[in-house]
Design an enzyme around this catalytic site. Structure first.
Site, PDB file in Angstrom:
ATOM      1  N   HIS A 187       0.847  -1.201   0.000  1.00 17.33           N
ATOM      2  CA  HIS A 187       0.000   0.000   0.000  1.00 17.33           C
ATOM      3  C   HIS A 187       0.875   1.242   0.000  1.00 17.33           C
ATOM      4  O   HIS A 187       1.891   1.310   0.697  1.00 17.33           O
ATOM      5  CB  HIS A 187      -0.961   0.004   1.189  1.00 17.33           C
ATOM      6  N   GLU A 217      -4.955   1.637   2.884  1.00 18.70           N
ATOM      7  CA  GLU A 217      -4.820   0.513   3.815  1.00 18.70           C
ATOM      8  C   GLU A 217      -4.912   0.948   5.260  1.00 18.70           C
ATOM      9  O   GLU A 217      -5.446   0.217   6.105  1.00 18.70           O
ATOM     10  CB  GLU A 217      -3.482  -0.198   3.570  1.00 18.70           C
ATOM     11  N   GLU A 218      -4.396   2.128   5.564  1.00 16.21           N
ATOM     12  CA  GLU A 218      -4.222   2.518   6.960  1.00 16.21           C
ATOM     13  C   GLU A 218      -5.534   2.657   7.727  1.00 16.21           C
ATOM     14  O   GLU A 218      -5.552   2.512   8.941  1.00 16.21           O
ATOM     15  CB  GLU A 218      -3.435   3.834   7.035  1.00 16.21           C
ATOM     16  N   HIS A 235       4.493   4.352  12.667  1.00 15.87           N
ATOM     17  CA  HIS A 235       3.452   5.383  12.583  1.00 15.87           C
ATOM     18  C   HIS A 235       3.897   6.717  13.167  1.00 15.87           C
ATOM     19  O   HIS A 235       3.052   7.527  13.560  1.00 15.87           O
ATOM     20  CB  HIS A 235       2.154   4.930  13.259  1.00 15.87           C
TER      21      HIS A 235
END
Length: 985
Positions: A166, A212-213, A311
């Site tokens: 992604h 995706e996240e 992240h």
């Protein structure tokens, strides 16, 4: 007293110096490489492998990660355009020669701006419009038609291979490893398989998915593209850490996993796969969509450490490495090449559900790496068959051996005494000595490290976040010292030659019980994480069996008794009738009684002390291990040099070298398998407490693995010299103090706090929050200037705490102050319209919402009570993905939130919703004041996630600037800023 004799030095005998040296060297030789493999990455090749360009790959990663690029950001569009350009450049470079050689290897690029999908999961509904990029490299055996252009037409052939990554990041991270390295690996795969000589046999589909996240949206919407019908297998490249080695996270079956074996640097264990199956790992990757919802069979390869950078703004090219990139890329190339070259029909068969691809079913897999260079993979039913076999054969073999020993009168175990043929006396065997040592020593050592785990979780629960090896050192040093100390005390008090065989017997019994448990899970749930137990049980069984076979070297018990009786008779004669050595009935009874004690017997029993006739000066010398004594002999007589210390005289005939064979059967394979598993799990979970995971789990896991790794020393540790245990005692004291008082965070190992700014667009109320672990989140919030003097409210939020305060820092998410444009009033940021519709079926309430937001492509509707159905205008639905809740109207299990994602900025969504009539569910008693109509209340909210320009979200800038250096800021929700307006319809 006569001088005690020493025997000739034997470097392999079961004496203190050989035991200490051999065991120490073997453990160091095995554990050191495991730690090196865990942290030192393979070097990048000096020259490019054919079809790849590693320098180009690294530069592409730097270009990809020059800003935050979540789905809801302008930077995301730039990344998408850059990817399309890079794909075109790669294909153009290789296209001419490729088309000349094999027309079947043509490459197709699908810029998917059409696919969309609505999905409902639990109380959440999601509508998503995809912007995926799909590259199809046609295989030599693929259908030559462009079947994807014909509605309803499916491809023929054996099925292709999907490789996925992604290209969106989170709003607070640059996405170097999540999932930049995966994206760059996909670009290099396109380069590799479009290079002449590398054309695939099966078609290769490379998916660059976007979204995706937040809810795995990109993978879900990929299912709506026609090309998704082609692949039967897949390789998902992901990042759940920020560097290190790319780990095989999980796989669907043996048949697909065997292709990962081709990787030059395999890394991973099926233990992590079991973590997902048992629900211990809560986060998900696109793997669950491809394997679970679409029916493909494949692999999940991901970075798993360090979680502290995951992240955050340290997930960038600076904090990863070319070695990490090469590790994932090399695995991706090798695995994909194997999959696209496969000529078998292993991946054809019945689909596993409606709408799923016909990929068939595979067999459960067991897999693990060895030192990051070799990879073992075999079927789960093979492990099950071997486990059942060992469960039966192991105990049966020991039982038969024991019966034969008893029949040959050589069963010294559990023997109290034996009578000579002349009936002169009962000769003591002391066959019970050492029987109860293992439960006491093992229980005490295990309790000590488990107690330390609880102590750490209570006093300084976050220390493992930055100092996991200090915790390991504390656990190991405590375990070894306690085990050695208790073993030496027991051996000092009641020396016995049966220590080894009894401890091994207990160990096999424990391993057998563990094997029963793991075998049940293998058969019932398909859980293979206990694969190491069969190696543990098998090695322990062989070592135990050797100890039983050693007993065949002993004289028959009757012969020993006769010899002992004869020695006494001759001494009576030589002493001229002295009665000193003649046991009268009273003495014989007392002697027998004294020779029966177990480890629980009082050391002060009778007139004889436990430390009688025990000479320290001889045994402390390395050669003094040969000193021994006979039972019932005069102190002045020369002692048998083949008996160790004051152990039983009959042990003189036991082999002195078999202990090495036993240790090698147990320790090395267990140290390798369990050691690397312990390090892998530690790296995965030692920084998860900041996410709300259990604080006890990492310490308890380290305690358990410490016990498993060093338990093989228990049969031998009583022969250890004091030097190393004493040193480890000092290590334990130092690490214990450090672990109890040290601050757990640093600039390299930061704690993550989760940021969110919520603005009430109706009233102008503006609230900023940080969510994390107490007391650190409270301390960080107090350091923010705009929070000074404010009433900081800290309330529990699940496993974490949310600290929030009123802020006067207004976000500039619509118009940046530096743009020179007039600021847009807050009440215009989000526009919505709610219209009541005619009642639906079963007299349900219906309404239509229209919602849009400025400078965003993400909004949501939140309802104060659940709705039963909804539909987004223009949305596709798919039976594989439920689009409405399966419930009876009016239950509390309906949808409470609908998230809306558009590929167009400022898009307006139209949503029809239904909810149950209050009248129908409460015996027609209507308490509403709106003329009998049930009202629906909630909030219309839009999200803003673009923080690339400083000043766009001043509150976020302030938090990043003023929180301590040991704090990392990451996003809490899909948006960094949420602007809401209330509705009632």
């Amino acid at each position: 007293m006569a001088r005690l004799r020493t025997g000739r030095w034997n470097p392999f005998a079961f004496y203190r110096v050989p035991v200490t040296v051999v065991i120490t060297l073997i453990y160091i030789a095995l554990l050191a490489p495991l730690i090196v493999v865990q942290h030192v990455l393979p070097s990048v090749p000096e020259s490019n492998p054919e079809g790849l360009d590693l320098l180009e790959a690294w530069r592409d990663l730097q270009s990809l990660t020059n800003g935050f690029h979540p789905y809801n950001s302008r930077k995301n569009d730039e990344v998408r355009s850059w990817l399309l350009t890079r794909i075109d450049e790669i294909i153009s470079t290789n296209a001419a020669e490729t088309l000349t050689r094999h027309d079947s290897a043509r490459t197709f690029v699908f810029d998917d701006n059409q696919s969309n999908l609505t999905v409902v999961e639990s109380n959440l509904g999601v509508y998503f419009e995809g912007t995926n990029i799909i590259v199809y490299v046609r295989g030599q055996e693929d259908d030559k038609r462009e079947w994807w252009n014909e509605p309803g037409l499916a491809p023929s052939g054996k099925g292709g291979v999907l490789v996925n990554a992604h290209y969106d990041s989170v709003s607070t991270g640059y996405g170097a490893t999540d999932d930049g390295v995966g994206v760059i690996s996909c670009l290099q795969l396109i380069k590799y398989f479009t290079t002449p000589g590398h054309e695939p046999l099966r078609g290769l589909v490379v998916l660059f998915n976007n979204g995706e996240e937040d809810f795995l949206n990109g993978a879900r919407v990929y299912s709506q593209h026609p090309i998704s019908k082609l692949p039967h297998t897949f390789l998902n490249l992901e990042g759940a850490g920020a560097g290190g080695r790319a780990t095989l996270f999980r796989s669907s079956d043996t048949e697909v996993t065997k292709f990962y074996k081709r990787s030059p640097y395999p890394f991973g264990s099926v233990f992590s796969d079991a973590g997902f199956k048992l629900g211990l790992i809560r986060s998900e990757t696109d793997y669950v969509i491809f394997e679970g919802d679409m029916g493909l069979r494949g692999l999940d390869v991901a970075f798993i450490e360090p979680r502290a950078r995951y992240h955050t703004n340290q997930d960038d090219a600076k904090h990863t490495s070319q070695q990490s990139l090469w590790h994932m890329l090399s695995a991706a190339v090798a695995t994909t090449e194997g999959l696209v070259s496969d000529t078998s029909r292993d991946f054809e068969g019945r689909p596993q559900g409606p709408g799923k691809v016909p990929s068939g079913t595979g067999s459960g897999a067991v897999w693990f790496d060895l030192f990051g260079t070799a990879f073992a993979v075999f079927q789960l039913h093979t492990l099950f068959a071997l486990s059942v076999t060992l469960l039966i054969v192991g105990p049966l073999t020991l039982l038969i051996t024991s019966i034969i020993l008893a029949n040959q009168d050589r069963m010294y175990l559990f023997g109290i005494s034996v009578s000579a043929d002349d009936g002169f006396a009962s000769v003591p065997l002391r066959g019970w000595r050492g029987f109860f040592r293992f439960p006491f020593i093992f229980g005490s050592t295990t309790a000590s490290v488990v107690g330390l785990a609880f102590l750490m979780a209570k006093i300084n629960p976050m220390i493992a976040h930055s100092s996991e090896y200090a915790v390991w050192s504390m656990m190991i040093s405590a375990w070894i010292f306690v085990a050695w100390f208790l073993s030496r005390i027991a051996n000092f008090a009641r020396p016995t030659a049966l220590h080894r065989i009894y401890v091994l017997t207990w160990m096999f019994l424990l391993a057998w019980v563990l094997l029963v448990i793991t075998t049940v899970y293998e058969n019932r749930d398909g859980i293979a994480s206990g694969y190491f137990v069969i190696f543990y049980a098998f090695g322990t069984f062989l070592a135990t069996w050797i100890s039983y076979l050693e007993l065949f070297s002993l004289p028959k018990r009757s012969d020993y008794a006769n010899k002992f009786s004869g020695q006494i008779s001759s001494r009576r004669t030589s002493l001229g009738g002295s009665r000193l050595l003649t046991p009268n009935p009273d003495f014989a009874g007392q002697h027998q009684e004294d020779d029966e004690p177990t480890e629980s017997t009082s050391l002060l029993r009778s007139q004889r002390t436990s430390f009688a006739n025990y000479t320290r000066s001889a045994e402390d010398d390395g050669e003094g291990d040969l000193l021994s004594t006979g039972v019932g002999t005069d102190e002045s007589e020369a002692r048998d040099a083949n008996v160790y210390g004051y152990e039983q005289p009959w042990s003189a005939n036991l082999p002195k070298w078999t202990w090495i064979l036993q240790f090698l059967l147990i320790a090395p394979i267990i140290t390798i398998l369990v050691g690397q598993l312990g390090l892998l799990i530690t790296s995965a979970i030692h920084q998860t407490m900041q996410d709300g995971s259990s604080a006890l789990a990492p310490y308890l896991m380290i305690a358990i693995f410490t016990t498993l790794i060093f338990m093989p020393t228990l049969p031998f540790i009583h022969r250890y010299t004091y030097h190393i245990p004493t040193f480890l005692l000092l290590v334990f004291i130092a690490t214990l103090i450090y672990n109890l008082v040290a601050f757990p965070f640093s600039g390299n190992n930061r704690i993550k706090l989760f940021f969110l700014q919520e603005v009430d667009l109706d009233t102008g109320a503006n609230r900023v929050s940080l969510t994390g672990i107490l007391p650190f989140v409270d301390d960080a919030a107090a350091s923010i200037p705009s929070a000074n003097g404010q009433n900081i409210s800290c309330i529990p939020k699940g496993d974490r705490t949310e600290c929030s305060w009123e802020s006067d820092l207004i976000p500039h998410v619509i118009t940046h102050p530096g743009s020179g444009k007039q600021q847009t009033p807050m009440n215009e940021w989000v526009k919505y319209k709610a219209i009541r519709l005619e009642p639906g079926r079963q007299n349900t309430n219906r309404a239509q919402f229209k919602i849009s937001g400025l400078n965003t492509r993400g909004c949501l509707l939140h309802f104060d009570k659940p709705i039963s159905q909804f539909h987004v205008a223009g949305s596709a639905t798919d039976s594989r993905f439920p689009s409405n809740p399966s419930l009876e109207d009016g239950t509390e299990d309906g949808v409470r939130e609908i998230r809306l994602w558009s590929r167009i900025w400022g898009n307006e969504w139209v949503i029809d919703v239904e909810w149950a009539s209050h009248n129908n569910n409460n015996n027609n008693n209507n308490d509403d004041s709106d003329g009998g109509k049930d009202t629906l209340t909630g909030k219309a909210t839009c999200l803003w996630s673009d923080a690339n320009t400083q000043g766009t979200i001043p509150a976020l800038d302030e938090v990043i600037q003023y929180t301590p250096e040991w704090v990392a800021i990451t996003k809490l929700d899909a948006g960094l800023v949420k602007g809401s307006r209330s509705f009632e319809v």
